[in-house]
Design an enzyme around this catalytic site. Structure first.
Site, PDB file in Angstrom:
ATOM      1  N   GLU A 274       0.823  -1.219   0.000  1.00 55.27           N
ATOM      2  CA  GLU A 274       0.000   0.000   0.000  1.00 55.27           C
ATOM      3  C   GLU A 274       0.854   1.265   0.000  1.00 55.27           C
ATOM      4  O   GLU A 274       0.762   2.082   0.924  1.00 55.27           O
ATOM      5  CB  GLU A 274      -0.892   0.017   1.245  1.00 55.27           C
ATOM      6  CG  GLU A 274      -1.716  -1.229   1.459  1.00 55.27           C
ATOM      7  CD  GLU A 274      -2.446  -1.232   2.808  1.00 55.27           C
ATOM      8  OE1 GLU A 274      -2.003  -0.540   3.754  1.00 55.27           O
ATOM      9  OE2 GLU A 274      -3.458  -1.930   2.912  1.00 55.27           O
ATOM     10  N   PRO A 275       1.681   1.463  -1.014  1.00 54.80           N
ATOM     11  CA  PRO A 275       2.536   2.648  -0.996  1.00 54.80           C
ATOM     12  C   PRO A 275       1.735   3.914  -1.283  1.00 54.80           C
ATOM     13  O   PRO A 275       0.798   3.904  -2.082  1.00 54.80           O
ATOM     14  CB  PRO A 275       3.509   2.376  -2.149  1.00 54.80           C
ATOM     15  CG  PRO A 275       2.719   1.550  -3.113  1.00 54.80           C
ATOM     16  CD  PRO A 275       1.825   0.688  -2.265  1.00 54.80           C
ATOM     17  N   TYR A 317       4.249  18.486  11.569  1.00 59.34           N
ATOM     18  CA  TYR A 317       5.313  17.522  11.918  1.00 59.34           C
ATOM     19  C   TYR A 317       6.698  18.163  11.939  1.00 59.34           C
ATOM     20  O   TYR A 317       7.692  17.450  11.996  1.00 59.34           O
ATOM     21  CB  TYR A 317       5.375  16.380  10.901  1.00 59.34           C
ATOM     22  CG  TYR A 317       4.062  15.781  10.488  1.00 59.34           C
ATOM     23  CD1 TYR A 317       3.289  15.059  11.387  1.00 59.34           C
ATOM     24  CD2 TYR A 317       3.625  15.899   9.169  1.00 59.34           C
ATOM     25  CE1 TYR A 317       2.090  14.486  10.984  1.00 59.34           C
ATOM     26  CE2 TYR A 317       2.429  15.315   8.761  1.00 59.34           C
ATOM     27  CZ  TYR A 317       1.663  14.620   9.680  1.00 59.34           C
ATOM     28  OH  TYR A 317       0.487  14.052   9.269  1.00 59.34           O
ATOM     29  N   CYS A 343      -3.115  33.462  10.259  1.00 60.39           N
ATOM     30  CA  CYS A 343      -2.887  34.150  11.540  1.00 60.39           C
ATOM     31  C   CYS A 343      -2.496  33.187  12.648  1.00 60.39           C
ATOM     32  O   CYS A 343      -3.235  33.003  13.618  1.00 60.39           O
ATOM     33  CB  CYS A 343      -4.117  34.951  11.905  1.00 60.39           C
ATOM     34  SG  CYS A 343      -4.402  36.225  10.682  1.00 60.39           S
ATOM     35  N   GLU A 344      -1.392  32.523  12.479  1.00 62.91           N
ATOM     36  CA  GLU A 344      -0.841  31.654  13.519  1.00 62.91           C
ATOM     37  C   GLU A 344       0.678  31.677  13.383  1.00 62.91           C
ATOM     38  O   GLU A 344       1.191  31.620  12.263  1.00 62.91           O
ATOM     39  CB  GLU A 344      -1.296  30.193  13.325  1.00 62.91           C
ATOM     40  CG  GLU A 344      -2.774  30.008  13.436  1.00 62.91           C
ATOM     41  CD  GLU A 344      -3.155  28.650  14.011  1.00 62.91           C
ATOM     42  OE1 GLU A 344      -2.327  28.020  14.701  1.00 62.91           O
ATOM     43  OE2 GLU A 344      -4.294  28.254  13.765  1.00 62.91           O
TER      44      GLU A 344
HETATM   45  N1  LLP Z   1      -1.563   1.906   4.513  1.00 62.68           N
HETATM   46  C1  LLP Z   1      -2.114   2.368   5.657  1.00 62.68           C
HETATM   47  C2  LLP Z   1      -2.992   1.489   6.423  1.00 62.68           C
HETATM   48  C3  LLP Z   1      -1.815   3.668   6.097  1.00 62.68           C
HETATM   49  O1  LLP Z   1      -2.350   4.116   7.232  1.00 62.68           O
HETATM   50  C4  LLP Z   1      -0.957   4.493   5.329  1.00 62.68           C
HETATM   51  C5  LLP Z   1      -0.643   5.853   5.767  1.00 62.68           C
HETATM   52  C6  LLP Z   1      -0.432   3.976   4.132  1.00 62.68           C
HETATM   53  C7  LLP Z   1      -0.751   2.675   3.767  1.00 62.68           C
HETATM   54  C8  LLP Z   1       0.468   4.762   3.237  1.00 62.68           C
HETATM   55  O2  LLP Z   1       1.672   5.084   3.860  1.00 62.68           O
HETATM   56  P1  LLP Z   1       2.861   5.756   3.027  1.00 62.68           P
HETATM   57  O3  LLP Z   1       3.342   4.746   2.012  1.00 62.68           O
HETATM   58  O4  LLP Z   1       2.335   6.976   2.365  1.00 62.68           O
HETATM   59  O5  LLP Z   1       3.878   6.070   4.044  1.00 62.68           O
HETATM   60  N2  LLP Z   1       0.166  12.720   6.909  1.00 62.68           N
HETATM   61  C9  LLP Z   1       1.418  12.081   7.214  1.00 62.68           C
HETATM   62  C10 LLP Z   1       1.430  10.630   6.794  1.00 62.68           C
HETATM   63  C11 LLP Z   1       0.290   9.834   7.378  1.00 62.68           C
HETATM   64  C12 LLP Z   1       0.293   8.401   6.915  1.00 62.68           C
HETATM   65  C13 LLP Z   1      -0.953   7.727   7.305  1.00 62.68           C
HETATM   66  N3  LLP Z   1      -1.068   6.375   6.851  1.00 62.68           N
HETATM   67  C14 LLP Z   1       2.545  12.881   6.564  1.00 62.68           C
HETATM   68  O6  LLP Z   1       2.276  13.888   5.923  1.00 62.68           O
HETATM   69  O7  LLP Z   1       3.718  12.538   6.741  1.00 62.68           O
END
Ligand code: LLP
Length: 417
Positions: A274-275, A317, A343-344
């Protein structure tokens, strides 16, 4: 590797000057490179290659624009969704339901109905109460819900605490030491069918060890399940592979798959991956215009027309995003905070950044913003959300229009009292 580059000191997305897009769509805007998306998806997909029976389910939350989903869908991607809205989007672009997996700790009854009606591949279930509800909903619909349990392996992903998910204390998944018992218990649920096991330990992970450690635990679980005659057909390994924002050196998709594959060799399962970030992160940038160069006693500020509502990652983050001037000729450098109009005090794209001196009216690019950029944006401060543009070679198209003031209010009403 991406297709943002300088030609004659001018920043291009593929063969299109950023400046040209800005003059047509205004600022700020997100821009994505088609060829980068294509390259990243293909690299990831071919890393599993013929050797491993696999399905790549793009994590829709990273970037949910229809044009992007459509592009990835046509390359063969399925979808990893976490809401009814994401399911709607995935189906809308023609991603087959049998390529859709559904995670998330808070699925509602209505969302379950929608997903069952659509015939998705499987629910990645995160708790026993969720299973009970799913069993009931499926029963009422005369269906059987295919499920994987999302197990929580209690592994530290060594990433930002807000995006680590595989630790016992987080809300995600079922504790791995309870998983065997839970799987056995599921057999008593008439409208639920076990098809897989799921694990996702976090995001922006740049080492292979946490992946290997968690997958080893899940592989052991799958073997134990087999001994109990519980067949697992799908091993969903989640997402989480990190990218280079600054100087991180994550493994390439090929290195990643080589490193983890020993954990699932011989299991005879279809691997689902799940990338999100690794596909779209470095395929997008947020372009904004410098409104004012403000010099205070303490610091310099570049006040730009994009804010934390457009790109939340730095504020939320303290994430690092490279900032590039769209015109880069020989310039002296300056140190400044790059801030937005919100405004923060937490509204910044970068802090204390050394960059070539830029002046009011000039464009800057905030790089690596393709993942969790637009998809996390909001209307805070009643700011219309920005357009998204897709570039392919020498062409570009607006794939989402800039919102208008009317868009801001069209779902609101004032009661007559
Ligand atoms: N599968 C599941 C169950 C997930 O919760 C996520 C991400 C992914 C796949 C995809 O992960 P990735 O390959 O993109 O790392 N908003 C945060 C990232 C939150 C990720 C949430 N879950 C940021 O901007 O760094």
């Amino acid at each position: 590797m991406n297709y943002f580059h300088y030609i004659n000191d001018e920043l291009y997305a593929e063969e299109v000057p950023i400046r040209k897009i800005a003059s047509q769509v205004g600022t700020p805007f997100y821009v994505y490179s088609y060829q980068t998306l294509q390259r990243h998806f293909t690299a990831f997909d071919s890393a599993f290659g013929e050797k491993f029976d696999h399905l790549i389910c793009f994590a829709v939350k990273a970037n949910s624009n229809l044009a992007i989903l459509n592009l990835l869908g046509r390359l063969g991607a399925g979808a990893d969704i976490v809401s009814g809205g994401e399911l709607f989007r995935a189906l809308k672009v023609g991603i087959l339901p049998e390529k859709i997996v559904y995670a998330g700790v808070g699925k509602t009854c209505r969302e379950m109905e929608y997903a069952l009606q659509s015939g998705i591949l499987m629910f990645n279930v995160e708790s026993w109460p969720e299973l009970e509800l799913l069993n009931r909903v499926a029963g009422e619909m005369n269906k059987k819900a295919s499920i994987a349990l999302r197990v929580n392996p209690d592994i530290s992903a060594d990433t930002h605490p807000y995006i680590t998910t595989g630790l016992r204390q987080e809300k995600f998944g079922i504790d791995i030491h309870r998983a065997l018992e839970e799987y056995k218990r599921i057999q008593s649920l008439e409208h639920v069918k076990i098809v897989g096991a799921h694990v996702h330990i976090g995001s922006q992970i740049t080492k292979v060890t946490p992946f290997i450690d968690s997958l080893q635990k899940v592989a052991t679980l799958i073997q134990k399940l087999r001994e109990e005659k519980i067949q697992i057909n799908y091993l969903d390994i989640g997402g989480g592979l990190g990218i280079t924002y600054r100087n991180e050196e994550p493994p390439s998709p090929k290195e990643f798959v080589e490193a983890i594959s020993s954990t699932f060799k011989g299991l005879e399962v279809t691997i689902i991956s799940e990338p999100g970030r690794v596909i779209v992160g470095n395929a997008g940038a947020l372009i904004s215009k410098v409104l004012y160069v403000k010099r205070k006693d303490e610091k310099n500020f570049l006040i730009v027309d994009a804010g934390m509502n457009d790109l939340m990652r730095p504020s939320l983050y303290k994430a690092y995003h490279e900032i590039l001037p769209v015109r880069q000729e020989n310039r002296s450098t300056m140190v400044a905070d790059i801030v937005g109009p919100i405004c923060e005090s937490g509204d910044f794209l970068a802090r204390g950044r050394e960059l070539p001196e830029v002046f009011s009216g000039e464009l800057i690019a905030t790089m690596s913003a393709g993942a969790y950029g637009f998809s996390m944006s909001s209307n805070y401060n009643s700011r219309p959300r920005v357009p998204e543009v897709l570039v392919k070679k020498d062409q570009f198209r607006v794939i989402r229009q800039r919102e208008t003031y009317d868009d801001l209010i069209h779902t609101e009403m004032v009661p007559d009292w």
